[in-house]
Write a protein that holds these residues in place. Structure first.
Motif, PDB file in Angstrom:
ATOM      1  N   PRO A  58      10.439  62.043  36.189  1.00 12.95           N
ATOM      2  CA  PRO A  58      11.459  62.600  37.100  1.00 12.95           C
ATOM      3  C   PRO A  58      12.266  63.738  36.475  1.00 12.95           C
ATOM      4  CG  PRO A  58      11.652  60.204  36.894  1.00 12.95           C
ATOM      5  CD  PRO A  58      10.771  60.680  35.788  1.00 12.95           C
ATOM      6  N   TRP A  59      12.251  63.863  35.148  1.00  5.49           N
ATOM      7  CA  TRP A  59      13.133  64.805  34.465  1.00  5.49           C
ATOM      8  C   TRP A  59      12.967  66.261  34.938  1.00  5.49           C
ATOM      9  CZ3 TRP A  59      11.657  68.415  30.489  1.00  5.49           C
ATOM     10  CH2 TRP A  59      12.748  69.091  29.937  1.00  5.49           C
ATOM     11  N   PRO A  60      11.760  66.829  35.080  1.00 10.77           N
ATOM     12  CA  PRO A  60      11.663  68.234  35.511  1.00 10.77           C
ATOM     13  C   PRO A  60      12.249  68.482  36.899  1.00 10.77           C
ATOM     14  CG  PRO A  60       9.557  67.447  34.652  1.00 10.77           C
ATOM     15  CD  PRO A  60      10.432  66.250  34.831  1.00 10.77           C
ATOM     16  N   TYR A  61      12.365  67.422  37.716  1.00 13.70           N
ATOM     17  CA  TYR A  61      12.870  67.603  39.084  1.00 13.70           C
ATOM     18  C   TYR A  61      14.325  67.177  39.199  1.00 13.70           C
ATOM     19  CZ  TYR A  61       7.801  67.159  39.472  1.00 13.70           C
ATOM     20  OH  TYR A  61       6.457  67.278  39.282  1.00 13.70           O
ATOM     21  N   SER A  62      15.036  67.076  38.070  1.00 18.18           N
ATOM     22  CA  SER A  62      16.403  66.531  38.095  1.00 18.18           C
ATOM     23  C   SER A  62      17.359  67.401  38.907  1.00 18.18           C
ATOM     24  CB  SER A  62      16.922  66.361  36.663  1.00 18.18           C
ATOM     25  OG  SER A  62      16.859  67.592  35.976  1.00 18.18           O
ATOM     26  N   THR A  63      17.110  68.705  38.995  1.00 18.82           N
ATOM     27  CA  THR A  63      17.989  69.558  39.807  1.00 18.82           C
ATOM     28  C   THR A  63      17.720  69.407  41.291  1.00 18.82           C
ATOM     29  OG1 THR A  63      16.432  71.386  39.527  1.00 18.82           O
ATOM     30  CG2 THR A  63      18.289  71.288  38.001  1.00 18.82           C
ATOM     31  N   GLU A  64      16.635  68.750  41.647  1.00 20.44           N
ATOM     32  CA  GLU A  64      16.267  68.409  43.031  1.00 20.44           C
ATOM     33  C   GLU A  64      15.962  69.641  43.891  1.00 20.44           C
ATOM     34  OE1 GLU A  64      15.568  65.706  44.421  1.00 20.44           O
ATOM     35  OE2 GLU A  64      16.432  64.063  43.305  1.00 20.44           O
TER      36      GLU A  64
END
Length: 400
Positions: A58-64
């Motif tokens: 999930p980390w690369p998509y944390s900014t959503e």
């Protein structure tokens, strides 16, 4: 006196079959756990890999939401109106704007990946607007990058719409309307869009809960097939029905714990939408994990070699996700795939999990998913028993 080679092999096989055909459920359960912890490859796939996925996937998509997309603007009008549009576009959090002298420069910037799209403000725009004539600006985005193109279109749309609304209000006020009435009349039928269950329309909140179920399936499937393949090579694969149930329970237990880790920690840490139907989610895991483990046992007996499960199953993740109906509507798939996909646990699993955990659906509302998983488990276990019966007959024929 030594036995002849064939008789000796037959005696060994019979002894092995006899010993391995009578383990209890608990004995098989404990022996499977012992074998998992003594096999580093299986342990890595079954326990360590899904935990690492839970931390880093999930980390690369944390900014959503994608923001500050670099875009270009070509202002051929150079008027107060065009400068207002440029100012509003520059103020948008979705866009990072830069000016270009002509469209050719903007195209070259797109070809070199400096910008994801650009807007062209035509010459004479302000005069057309002031004279009441129809006027338009052009927005060109790179459709090859879906998310970036969406932001380019939406960012420019909001900027131009805001300026257009301001012009309309000023025109109505100049004709004698009150400013409040003029502002209200700008949008006679207000449209309010409220996305349910993913209000930020974030990419991580969309993809991670679904892919987590795929990760659970693939790690459990490959690890189980590897372990069964190892037992087959060691001639330890044969066991009773209770023995197989003990093995399935032990293998499922690890993925059930990982599933609880995803629902209880990973999704909470990244603030993904939660419907809070935890009881339904736990019941789903109690059915999903044994179904996948049973399929892994069948595949392990079919492959008969430890390495073959990794070689074949590692490439199946993407097709399984694609046919699940989550990233692409299932009714738009070819008819053959619409039938085949129901033999894969993730087909009912992904949608049932998302509906329970993200949308808060009740168990009765997703009963189709539960029935499908139950039917798959019965089918896989019947297939497993048939393979067991076939292997036992083969051994008897060899002995006789």
């Amino acid at each position: 006196m030594s036995l002849p080679p064939k008789d000796h092999l037959s005696s060994t096989t019979l002894d092995s079959t006899k010993q391995s055909s009578t383990p209890s459920f608990l004995g098989s359960f404990l022996q499977t756990i012992k074998d998992i912890f003594s096999d580093k490859g299986v342990l890595l796939l079954l326990l360590i890999a899904p935990i690492i996925y839970g931390f880093f996937y999930p980390w690369p998509y944390s900014t959503e939401v994608v923001n500050h997309v670099p875009v270009g603007i070509i202002d051929n009008d150079n008027s107060n109106l065009s400068r207002t549009i440029v100012r509003y576009a520059s103020a948008s959090p979705q866009l990072d704007t830069q000016l270009f002298l002509n469209e050719q420069q903007a195209k070259e910037a797109m070809w070199s990946d400096e910008i994801a799209g650009y807007m062209v403000i035509p010459s004479g725009l302000e005069q057309q607007v002031l004279s009441g004539k129809a006027a338009s600006v052009s927005v060109l985005g790179n459709g090859g990058y879906f998310l970036l193109n969406k932001n380019v279109q939406m960012g420019f749309l909001k900027a131009v719409s805001t300026v257009s609304a301001g012009i309309e209000v000023k025109k109505n006020v100049s004709q004698g309307a009150y400013s409040a009435t003029a502002a209200a009349n700008t949008q006679a039928v207000p449209l309010v869009i409220i996305p349910l269950y993913n209000q930020t329309e974030g990419y991580g909140a969309y993809v991670v809960p679904a892919v987590s179920i795929l990760i659970l399936q693939q790690t459990l499937l490959i690890a189980t097939a590897m372990l069964i393949g190892t037992w087959y090579e060691q001639r330890r694969h044969a066991t009773s029905i209770r023995g197989w149930l003990g093995r399935i329970a032990a293998l499922s237990m690890f993925s059930f714990i990982i599933g609880c880790f995803y629902y209880g920690w990973t999704f909470e840490l990244h603030h993904y939408p939660r419907g809070q139907n935890m009881l339904g989610s736990l019941l789903f895991l109690l059915l999903f994990c044994p179904t996948v483990a049973t399929l892994g046992c069948v595949l392990g007996l079919w492959f008969r070699q430890r390495e073959r499960s990794m070689q074949i199953l590692i490439f199946s993740s993407l097709p399984m996700f694609f046919v699940s109906g989550y990233p692409w509507p299932a009714d738009q798939l070819p008819t053959v795939l619409q039938i085949i996909r129901w033999f894969v646990p993730t087909t009912p699993g992904i949608n049932t999990s998302v509906q329970l955990n993200q949308m808060g659906a009740s168990i009765s509302q997703v009963s189709t998913g539960f029935y499908s998983l139950a039917a798959l488990w019965v089918f896989y276990f019947a297939l497993l028993m048939w393979v067991r019966w076939h292997d036992a007959n083969k051994v008897l024929k060899t002995v006789s």
